[in-house]
Design a protein around this motif. Structure first.
Motif, PDB file in Angstrom:
ATOM      1  N   ALA A  36     -25.458 -11.206  -4.860  1.00 37.42           N
ATOM      2  CA  ALA A  36     -26.550 -12.651  -4.724  1.00 37.42           C
ATOM      3  C   ALA A  36     -27.922 -11.946  -5.007  1.00 37.42           C
ATOM      4  O   ALA A  36     -28.148 -10.616  -4.661  1.00 37.42           O
ATOM      5  N   ASP A  37     -28.888 -12.732  -5.296  1.00 36.67           N
ATOM      6  CA  ASP A  37     -30.343 -12.558  -5.602  1.00 36.67           C
ATOM      7  C   ASP A  37     -30.813 -11.697  -4.208  1.00 36.67           C
ATOM      8  O   ASP A  37     -30.818 -12.308  -3.073  1.00 36.67           O
ATOM      9  N   PRO A  38     -31.176 -10.592  -4.227  1.00 28.77           N
ATOM     10  CA  PRO A  38     -31.579  -9.705  -3.107  1.00 28.77           C
ATOM     11  C   PRO A  38     -33.194 -10.087  -2.450  1.00 28.77           C
ATOM     12  O   PRO A  38     -33.464  -9.796  -1.358  1.00 28.77           O
ATOM     13  N   ARG A  39     -33.863 -10.932  -3.362  1.00 34.47           N
ATOM     14  CA  ARG A  39     -35.178 -11.532  -2.892  1.00 34.47           C
ATOM     15  C   ARG A  39     -36.266 -10.325  -2.571  1.00 34.47           C
ATOM     16  O   ARG A  39     -36.671 -10.385  -1.228  1.00 34.47           O
ATOM     17  N   LEU A  40     -36.465  -9.510  -3.388  1.00 28.52           N
ATOM     18  CA  LEU A  40     -37.264  -8.257  -3.281  1.00 28.52           C
ATOM     19  C   LEU A  40     -38.651  -8.703  -2.911  1.00 28.52           C
ATOM     20  O   LEU A  40     -39.356  -8.129  -2.327  1.00 28.52           O
ATOM     21  N   ASP A  41     -38.915 -10.146  -3.545  1.00 25.86           N
ATOM     22  CA  ASP A  41     -40.473 -10.379  -3.487  1.00 25.86           C
ATOM     23  C   ASP A  41     -40.706 -10.669  -1.915  1.00 25.86           C
ATOM     24  O   ASP A  41     -41.848 -10.759  -1.660  1.00 25.86           O
ATOM     25  N   ILE A  42     -39.783 -11.018  -1.350  1.00 27.93           N
ATOM     26  CA  ILE A  42     -39.766 -11.461   0.352  1.00 27.93           C
ATOM     27  C   ILE A  42     -39.995 -10.050   1.193  1.00 27.93           C
ATOM     28  O   ILE A  42     -40.817  -9.832   1.854  1.00 27.93           O
ATOM     29  N   MET A  43     -39.263  -9.093   0.577  1.00 29.38           N
ATOM     30  CA  MET A  43     -39.204  -7.782   1.405  1.00 29.38           C
ATOM     31  C   MET A  43     -40.661  -7.085   0.893  1.00 29.38           C
ATOM     32  O   MET A  43     -41.318  -6.625   1.899  1.00 29.38           O
ATOM     33  N   ARG A  44     -41.192  -7.590  -0.023  1.00 32.47           N
ATOM     34  CA  ARG A  44     -42.619  -7.061  -0.582  1.00 32.47           C
ATOM     35  C   ARG A  44     -43.827  -7.637   0.317  1.00 32.47           C
ATOM     36  O   ARG A  44     -44.481  -6.932   1.054  1.00 32.47           O
ATOM     37  N   GLN A  45     -43.477  -8.924   0.612  1.00 32.53           N
ATOM     38  CA  GLN A  45     -44.160  -9.561   1.691  1.00 32.53           C
ATOM     39  C   GLN A  45     -44.181  -9.164   2.983  1.00 32.53           C
ATOM     40  O   GLN A  45     -45.194  -8.748   3.590  1.00 32.53           O
ATOM     41  N   ILE A  46     -43.035  -8.775   3.489  1.00 30.14           N
ATOM     42  CA  ILE A  46     -42.906  -8.077   4.786  1.00 30.14           C
ATOM     43  C   ILE A  46     -43.520  -6.978   4.958  1.00 30.14           C
ATOM     44  O   ILE A  46     -44.297  -6.709   5.823  1.00 30.14           O
ATOM     45  N   HIS A  47     -43.130  -6.179   3.814  1.00 30.47           N
ATOM     46  CA  HIS A  47     -43.907  -4.729   3.756  1.00 30.47           C
ATOM     47  C   HIS A  47     -45.430  -4.683   3.830  1.00 30.47           C
ATOM     48  O   HIS A  47     -45.974  -4.053   4.901  1.00 30.47           O
ATOM     49  N   ASP A  48     -46.166  -5.736   3.017  1.00 29.45           N
ATOM     50  CA  ASP A  48     -47.550  -5.938   3.163  1.00 29.45           C
ATOM     51  C   ASP A  48     -48.059  -6.247   4.378  1.00 29.45           C
ATOM     52  O   ASP A  48     -49.072  -5.921   4.682  1.00 29.45           O
ATOM     53  N   ARG A  49     -47.408  -7.080   4.974  1.00 25.07           N
ATOM     54  CA  ARG A  49     -47.931  -7.575   6.158  1.00 25.07           C
ATOM     55  C   ARG A  49     -47.633  -6.961   7.469  1.00 25.07           C
ATOM     56  O   ARG A  49     -48.531  -6.780   8.592  1.00 25.07           O
ATOM     57  N   ALA A  50     -46.669  -5.965   7.745  1.00 23.57           N
ATOM     58  CA  ALA A  50     -46.199  -5.294   8.766  1.00 23.57           C
ATOM     59  C   ALA A  50     -46.995  -4.031   9.002  1.00 23.57           C
ATOM     60  O   ALA A  50     -47.406  -3.413   7.956  1.00 23.57           O
ATOM     61  N   ARG A  51     -47.040  -3.648  10.242  1.00 21.71           N
ATOM     62  CA  ARG A  51     -47.449  -2.176  10.245  1.00 21.71           C
ATOM     63  C   ARG A  51     -46.625  -1.089   9.728  1.00 21.71           C
ATOM     64  O   ARG A  51     -46.858  -0.217   9.387  1.00 21.71           O
ATOM     65  N   ALA A  52     -45.182  -1.543   9.930  1.00 19.60           N
ATOM     66  CA  ALA A  52     -44.196  -0.616   9.462  1.00 19.60           C
ATOM     67  C   ALA A  52     -42.764  -1.276   9.474  1.00 19.60           C
ATOM     68  O   ALA A  52     -42.648  -2.162  10.044  1.00 19.60           O
ATOM     69  N   VAL A  53     -42.023  -1.017   8.199  1.00 19.51           N
ATOM     70  CA  VAL A  53     -40.763  -1.594   8.069  1.00 19.51           C
ATOM     71  C   VAL A  53     -39.759  -0.404   8.002  1.00 19.51           C
ATOM     72  O   VAL A  53     -40.128   0.623   7.535  1.00 19.51           O
ATOM     73  N   ILE A  54     -38.961  -0.399   9.078  1.00 23.15           N
ATOM     74  CA  ILE A  54     -37.773   0.462   9.278  1.00 23.15           C
ATOM     75  C   ILE A  54     -36.468  -0.014   8.971  1.00 23.15           C
ATOM     76  O   ILE A  54     -36.226  -1.281   9.517  1.00 23.15           O
ATOM     77  N   TRP A  55     -35.711   0.508   8.118  1.00 22.14           N
ATOM     78  CA  TRP A  55     -34.270  -0.055   7.891  1.00 22.14           C
ATOM     79  C   TRP A  55     -33.470   0.891   8.270  1.00 22.14           C
ATOM     80  O   TRP A  55     -33.214   2.146   8.094  1.00 22.14           O
ATOM     81  N   LEU A  56     -32.440   0.568   9.178  1.00 21.24           N
ATOM     82  CA  LEU A  56     -31.399   1.246   9.766  1.00 21.24           C
ATOM     83  C   LEU A  56     -29.961   0.819   9.000  1.00 21.24           C
ATOM     84  O   LEU A  56     -29.522  -0.236   9.149  1.00 21.24           O
ATOM     85  N   ASN A  57     -29.308   1.814   8.322  1.00 17.31           N
ATOM     86  CA  ASN A  57     -28.108   1.478   7.555  1.00 17.31           C
ATOM     87  C   ASN A  57     -26.938   2.309   8.189  1.00 17.31           C
ATOM     88  O   ASN A  57     -27.236   3.595   8.236  1.00 17.31           O
ATOM     89  N   PRO A  58     -25.742   1.736   8.420  1.00 17.83           N
ATOM     90  CA  PRO A  58     -24.886   2.360   8.916  1.00 17.83           C
ATOM     91  C   PRO A  58     -24.055   3.293   8.013  1.00 17.83           C
ATOM     92  O   PRO A  58     -23.528   4.280   8.463  1.00 17.83           O
TER      93      PRO A  58
END
Length: 454
Positions: A386-408
């Motif tokens: 499905a569409d991953p909506r990278l545009d929203i990820m960019r918004q979260i990145h620009d607004r947050a102090r840090a974005v951390i992704w934990l992948n098993p």
């Protein structure tokens, strides 16, 4: 007796009763006042100085009874109670070179106990760590007690003409079997006292590295222990970073402000002002994939974060599979242990759609992210094409102090099949594999460390 107390403290620590050096000193001083003659008074003095909770009192009771128990020691055959009657002067002469054999022939249980405990110290029986060491340490204990001397006396007695030494040989042979059973019991008690903690530590080390989303999932027995381990790790980190904030609040003398304030008092520094460092508490937004492949990791992450309430200013939790919902109320009402089941009842068993879930978050909760917020994603990044909506990820990145992704999943899987993790990683300050508790603890501590005094 001080050595005995120190060994008792060791046994308590192995039973997970926390004893600091200061508490050990207090217990030793209390025993000097009460003495050792009254067993109950002695026990109570140690209990009130060492056990801090009801659980620790229960563990203390068990360790005390095992450690100071002597009723398990049986008297080997010998003396007037033996079937062969009292030993003759000739028998005692044969055993002259062996204190253990003499104690056995005389039926002196106290002397045998003293010989055994002294031999146990020389054989380092208290250093037992594994069940597989019991047989070897039992044999080593008997050797230190002088079993070889008894075997030599038995062999010499059987070689005597006309069966003159047969009675002595039979008596000592029967005692040897009894001593073997007694030594096994003694080593077993030492194992119960000192090896339980080691076995637990070995098991915890294994579970720290256990893959949370491995085939077959986590065994229910291991799951309970791993939940306790997560809470213990969180408590340790909370204590560590609480100390750092307290240190920052102490500050240093601010000479300039103190002198300026003292001008109103004729130069007398009635008010002392300090340079105080400010330490921000982390503000965390956790967004967790609770689909079947990641649900176990999500529960452990939420347990960890919700156990850090002392050092986290704000904690917002969201969960998704096909759609995203806030789970703060569910966590507050049901606790972390059962919250995931409640969440799955609402949004579980749906086809994972990261794009749709991110859109839900952006429409309803994006304003919860600011420059003080650390956003932690937990998921495998597999969105079923499905569409991953990278545009929203960019918004979260620009607004947050840090974005951390934990992948098993391992990084080599991040671009295979329907995984778009390699595309999401561009908008993350940190993207790491996090498949076990050890990696989870390390990453959460990195988050807390990033909020340094300033």
């Amino acid at each position: 007796m001080q050595h005995t107390l120190e060994q008792f403290f060791r046994a308590l620590r192995a039973a997970d009763v926390r004893i600091s050096p200061a508490e050990a000193i207090d217990a030793s001083r209390a025993v000097l006042v009460t003495g050792y003659g009254d067993r109950e008074l002695f026990k109570d003095a140690l209990c009130v100085t060492l056990a801090k909770t009801a659980d620790e009192v229960d563990r203390f009771e068990g360790v005390f009874e095992t450690f100071f128990s002597r009723d398990l020691v049986t008297l080997p055959p010998g003396g007037k109670d033996s079937e062969q009657g009292e030993p003759s002067e000739q028998d005692m002469a044969q055993a002259e070179g062996s204190p253990l054999a003499q104690a056995v022939l005389q039926g002196d249980a106290t002397a045998i106990q003293q010989v055994m405990e002294a031999a146990a110290a020389r054989a380092n029986v208290a250093d037992i760590r594994l069940t597989t060491q019991r047989s070897r340490l039992t044999r080593r204990l008997l050797e230190e007690m002088g079993l070889e001397e008894i075997e030599r006396i038995i062999a010499n007695a059987r070689r005597m003409p006309d069966g003159q030494g047969e009675g002595l040989a039979n008596r000592l042979d029967e005692a040897r079997r009894s001593l073997f059973e007694q030594a096994q019991t003694y080593v077993g008690r030492q194992h119960d006292l000192y090896a339980a903690g080691s076995a637990r530590e070995l098991r915890e080390e294994r579970l720290l590295r256990k893959q949370l989303n491995a085939d077959g999932g986590v065994d229910p027995v291991d799951y309970v222990l791993m939940q306790a381990m997560v809470k213990k790790m969180a408590k340790r980190l909370a204590a560590k970073y609480s100390r750092r904030r307290r240190t920052a609040r102490r500050g240093h003398l601010d000479v300039r402000k103190t002198l300026r304030r003292s001008m109103g008092y004729g130069g007398v520094p009635f008010e002392i002002l300090w340079k105080v460092k400010k330490v921000d508490k982390p503000s965390i937004v956790a967004i967790c994939d609770v689909s079947k492949s990641v649900a176990a990791s999500a529960q452990f992450l939420l347990t960890f974060l919700y156990s850090l309430n002392e050092v986290v200013e704000r904690m917002e939790a969201f969960a998704f599979s096909g759609r995203m919902i806030s789970v703060n109320d569910i966590l507050d009402d049901h606790g972390v242990d059962t919250a995931i089941l409640k969440v799955l009842q609402q949004i579980g068993f749906q086809q994972t759609d990261y794009g749709r879930s991110l859109q839900d978050f952006a429409e309803q909760h994006l304003d919860k992210i600011d420059r003080r917020t650390t956003v932690i994603f937990l998921g495998d990044g597999r969105s079923n094409f499905a569409d991953p909506r990278l545009d929203i990820m960019r918004q979260i990145h620009d607004r947050a102090r840090a974005v951390i992704w934990l992948n098993p999943e391992p990084e080599s899987y991040w671009s295979q099949g329907d995984s778009v993790m390699h595309r999401y990683a561009r908008f993350c300050h940190v993207a790491k594999q996090c498949g076990n508790l050890e990696q989870l603890e390390r990453i959460i501590e990195d988050v807390l460390r990033s909020y340094v005094p300033h």
